[in-house]
Design a protein around this motif. Structure first.
Motif, PDB file in Angstrom:
ATOM      1  N   GLU A 173       0.839  -1.212   0.000  1.00 25.24           N
ATOM      2  CA  GLU A 173       0.000   0.000   0.000  1.00 25.24           C
ATOM      3  C   GLU A 173       0.869   1.255   0.000  1.00 25.24           C
ATOM      4  O   GLU A 173       0.567   2.213  -0.713  1.00 25.24           O
ATOM      5  N   ASP A 174       1.928   1.258   0.819  1.00 21.66           N
ATOM      6  CA  ASP A 174       2.863   2.393   0.833  1.00 21.66           C
ATOM      7  C   ASP A 174       3.469   2.589  -0.548  1.00 21.66           C
ATOM      8  O   ASP A 174       3.577   3.722  -1.037  1.00 21.66           O
ATOM      9  N   LYS A 175       3.859   1.505  -1.185  1.00 21.90           N
ATOM     10  CA  LYS A 175       4.462   1.585  -2.518  1.00 21.90           C
ATOM     11  C   LYS A 175       3.483   2.168  -3.528  1.00 21.90           C
ATOM     12  O   LYS A 175       3.870   2.991  -4.370  1.00 21.90           O
ATOM     13  N   LYS A 176       2.219   1.777  -3.443  1.00 20.58           N
ATOM     14  CA  LYS A 176       1.197   2.318  -4.355  1.00 20.58           C
ATOM     15  C   LYS A 176       1.047   3.821  -4.167  1.00 20.58           C
ATOM     16  O   LYS A 176       0.939   4.573  -5.135  1.00 20.58           O
ATOM     17  N   ASP A 180       4.491  21.838  -1.841  1.00 20.08           N
ATOM     18  CA  ASP A 180       3.325  21.977  -2.715  1.00 20.08           C
ATOM     19  C   ASP A 180       2.881  20.626  -3.273  1.00 20.08           C
ATOM     20  O   ASP A 180       1.684  20.340  -3.344  1.00 20.08           O
ATOM     21  N   ILE A 181       3.836  19.803  -3.674  1.00 18.45           N
ATOM     22  CA  ILE A 181       3.508  18.480  -4.222  1.00 18.45           C
ATOM     23  C   ILE A 181       2.855  17.606  -3.152  1.00 18.45           C
ATOM     24  O   ILE A 181       1.821  16.972  -3.389  1.00 18.45           O
ATOM     25  N   LEU A 182       3.452  17.573  -1.961  1.00 21.57           N
ATOM     26  CA  LEU A 182       2.902  16.753  -0.878  1.00 21.57           C
ATOM     27  C   LEU A 182       1.512  17.238  -0.472  1.00 21.57           C
ATOM     28  O   LEU A 182       0.600  16.432  -0.270  1.00 21.57           O
ATOM     29  N   LEU A 183       1.342  18.555  -0.377  1.00 21.97           N
ATOM     30  CA  LEU A 183       0.045  19.112  -0.020  1.00 21.97           C
ATOM     31  C   LEU A 183      -0.974  18.833  -1.128  1.00 21.97           C
ATOM     32  O   LEU A 183      -2.110  18.432  -0.834  1.00 21.97           O
ATOM     33  N   GLY A 184      -0.573  19.014  -2.363  1.00 22.99           N
ATOM     34  CA  GLY A 184      -1.475  18.765  -3.497  1.00 22.99           C
ATOM     35  C   GLY A 184      -1.941  17.323  -3.556  1.00 22.99           C
ATOM     36  O   GLY A 184      -3.076  17.051  -3.942  1.00 22.99           O
ATOM     37  N   TYR A 185      -1.076  16.428  -3.149  1.00 22.03           N
ATOM     38  CA  TYR A 185      -1.439  15.013  -3.127  1.00 22.03           C
ATOM     39  C   TYR A 185      -2.255  14.657  -1.870  1.00 22.03           C
ATOM     40  O   TYR A 185      -2.969  13.667  -1.842  1.00 22.03           O
ATOM     41  N   GLY A 186      -2.111  15.482  -0.831  1.00 24.35           N
ATOM     42  CA  GLY A 186      -2.819  15.227   0.413  1.00 24.35           C
ATOM     43  C   GLY A 186      -2.013  14.454   1.436  1.00 24.35           C
ATOM     44  O   GLY A 186      -2.563  13.906   2.386  1.00 24.35           O
ATOM     45  N   LEU A 187      -0.708  14.426   1.253  1.00 30.62           N
ATOM     46  CA  LEU A 187       0.163  13.720   2.195  1.00 30.62           C
ATOM     47  C   LEU A 187       0.801  14.770   3.114  1.00 30.62           C
ATOM     48  O   LEU A 187       1.873  15.276   2.845  1.00 30.62           O
ATOM     49  N   SER A 224       3.616  10.553  10.076  1.00 27.73           N
ATOM     50  CA  SER A 224       3.616   9.128   9.751  1.00 27.73           C
ATOM     51  C   SER A 224       4.871   8.721   8.965  1.00 27.73           C
ATOM     52  O   SER A 224       5.516   9.551   8.309  1.00 27.73           O
ATOM     53  N   PHE A 225       5.146   7.452   9.032  1.00 32.19           N
ATOM     54  CA  PHE A 225       6.238   6.863   8.255  1.00 32.19           C
ATOM     55  C   PHE A 225       5.990   7.085   6.763  1.00 32.19           C
ATOM     56  O   PHE A 225       6.898   7.452   6.021  1.00 32.19           O
ATOM     57  N   LEU A 226       4.735   6.923   6.326  1.00 33.04           N
ATOM     58  CA  LEU A 226       4.403   7.124   4.919  1.00 33.04           C
ATOM     59  C   LEU A 226       4.657   8.573   4.502  1.00 33.04           C
ATOM     60  O   LEU A 226       5.155   8.827   3.411  1.00 33.04           O
ATOM     61  N   ARG A 227       4.322   9.524   5.361  1.00 33.64           N
ATOM     62  CA  ARG A 227       4.570  10.933   5.040  1.00 33.64           C
ATOM     63  C   ARG A 227       6.070  11.178   4.860  1.00 33.64           C
ATOM     64  O   ARG A 227       6.510  11.878   3.954  1.00 33.64           O
ATOM     65  N   GLU A 228       6.887  10.573   5.706  1.00 35.86           N
ATOM     66  CA  GLU A 228       8.337  10.749   5.592  1.00 35.86           C
ATOM     67  C   GLU A 228       8.860  10.082   4.319  1.00 35.86           C
ATOM     68  O   GLU A 228       9.688  10.653   3.608  1.00 35.86           O
ATOM     69  N   LEU A 229       8.378   8.882   4.021  1.00 34.67           N
ATOM     70  CA  LEU A 229       8.776   8.233   2.765  1.00 34.67           C
ATOM     71  C   LEU A 229       8.365   9.090   1.571  1.00 34.67           C
ATOM     72  O   LEU A 229       9.122   9.220   0.602  1.00 34.67           O
ATOM     73  N   PRO A 240      15.277   2.730   7.953  1.00 30.98           N
ATOM     74  CA  PRO A 240      15.404   3.027   9.384  1.00 30.98           C
ATOM     75  C   PRO A 240      15.520   4.533   9.675  1.00 30.98           C
ATOM     76  O   PRO A 240      14.959   5.013  10.666  1.00 30.98           O
ATOM     77  N   ILE A 241      16.218   5.264   8.824  1.00 39.10           N
ATOM     78  CA  ILE A 241      16.336   6.702   9.044  1.00 39.10           C
ATOM     79  C   ILE A 241      14.988   7.381   8.790  1.00 39.10           C
ATOM     80  O   ILE A 241      14.592   8.291   9.523  1.00 39.10           O
ATOM     81  N   ALA A 242      14.247   6.924   7.786  1.00 34.95           N
ATOM     82  CA  ALA A 242      12.908   7.474   7.533  1.00 34.95           C
ATOM     83  C   ALA A 242      11.999   7.225   8.740  1.00 34.95           C
ATOM     84  O   ALA A 242      11.241   8.117   9.141  1.00 34.95           O
ATOM     85  N   GLU A 243      12.083   6.035   9.330  1.00 32.63           N
ATOM     86  CA  GLU A 243      11.273   5.730  10.514  1.00 32.63           C
ATOM     87  C   GLU A 243      11.642   6.652  11.674  1.00 32.63           C
ATOM     88  O   GLU A 243      10.772   7.195  12.358  1.00 32.63           O
ATOM     89  N   GLN A 244      12.936   6.838  11.870  1.00 35.10           N
ATOM     90  CA  GLN A 244      13.433   7.699  12.951  1.00 35.10           C
ATOM     91  C   GLN A 244      12.989   9.149  12.734  1.00 35.10           C
ATOM     92  O   GLN A 244      12.514   9.808  13.655  1.00 35.10           O
ATOM     93  N   GLN A 245      13.118   9.645  11.523  1.00 35.80           N
ATOM     94  CA  GLN A 245      12.742  11.029  11.228  1.00 35.80           C
ATOM     95  C   GLN A 245      11.243  11.239  11.351  1.00 35.80           C
ATOM     96  O   GLN A 245      10.798  12.296  11.803  1.00 35.80           O
ATOM     97  N   ALA A 246      10.447  10.246  10.975  1.00 34.90           N
ATOM     98  CA  ALA A 246       8.992  10.359  11.115  1.00 34.90           C
ATOM     99  C   ALA A 246       8.631  10.556  12.592  1.00 34.90           C
ATOM    100  O   ALA A 246       7.787  11.406  12.925  1.00 34.90           O
ATOM    101  N   LYS A 247       9.275   9.815  13.470  1.00 34.22           N
ATOM    102  CA  LYS A 247       9.030   9.972  14.912  1.00 34.22           C
ATOM    103  C   LYS A 247       9.481  11.345  15.387  1.00 34.22           C
ATOM    104  O   LYS A 247       8.773  12.018  16.141  1.00 34.22           O
TER     105      LYS A 247
END
Length: 156
Positions: A17-20, A147-154, A111-116, A99-106
């Protein structure tokens, strides 16, 4: 415009789901940049040791990082441009440390998905030639990312 996206998860920690979502996010990023060519990009998710090794080998920095991009259309010093006939552009590779994405999300409280998503868009913009070496360039690139992240809703 067709953006082919090849994803490799060497960590087995990124869900299908994250990949999609990341694939759809990259399509949105390409549209927002008015990208019209058929192109290919790859994303590889790795562990800390792997990204540190890559960072040391290619950037001379013996420390881990969150994302590294390798733009295949940029010529390095001493490289010669080849005139190849291709059906689509190969933009390059985005390598992300899970692992760094997980750490930065915290750390950032999202969310982890937002950081990815952030790291994926960041890497993609590098492949398109954006950089953040100067304060002005950083403002431009980071605004595009937001702008891209906001436009996508993430969002955060």
């Amino acid at each position: 415009m067709t953006l082919s996206i090849d994803i490799h998860d060497e960590t087995n920690e990124v869900t299908s789901e994250d990949k999609k979502v990341l694939m759809a996010l990259l399509q949105e990023a390409a549209r927002s940049e008015s990208f019209v060519d058929d192109a290919e990009v790859s994303i590889t998710f790795v562990d800390i040791e792997t990204i540190q090794q890559i960072n040391k080998q290619y950037r001379g920095k013996d420390k881990p990082t969150d994302v590294i991009s390798f733009a295949l259309e940029e010529l390095g010093e001493g490289e010669v441009e080849l005139d190849l006939i291709q059906s689509q552009r190969v933009l390059g590779d985005i390598i992300i440390s899970v692992p760094i994405a997980e750490q930065q999300a915290k750390e950032y409280g999202h969310s982890f998905l937002r950081e990815l998503g952030f790291l994926t868009v960041h890497g993609f913009l590098h492949l398109l030639g954006y950089d953040h070496m100067t304060e002005e360039d950083e403002k431009v690139m980071f605004k595009k990312q937001a702008d891209i992240l906001l436009g996508y809703g993430l969002t955060r």
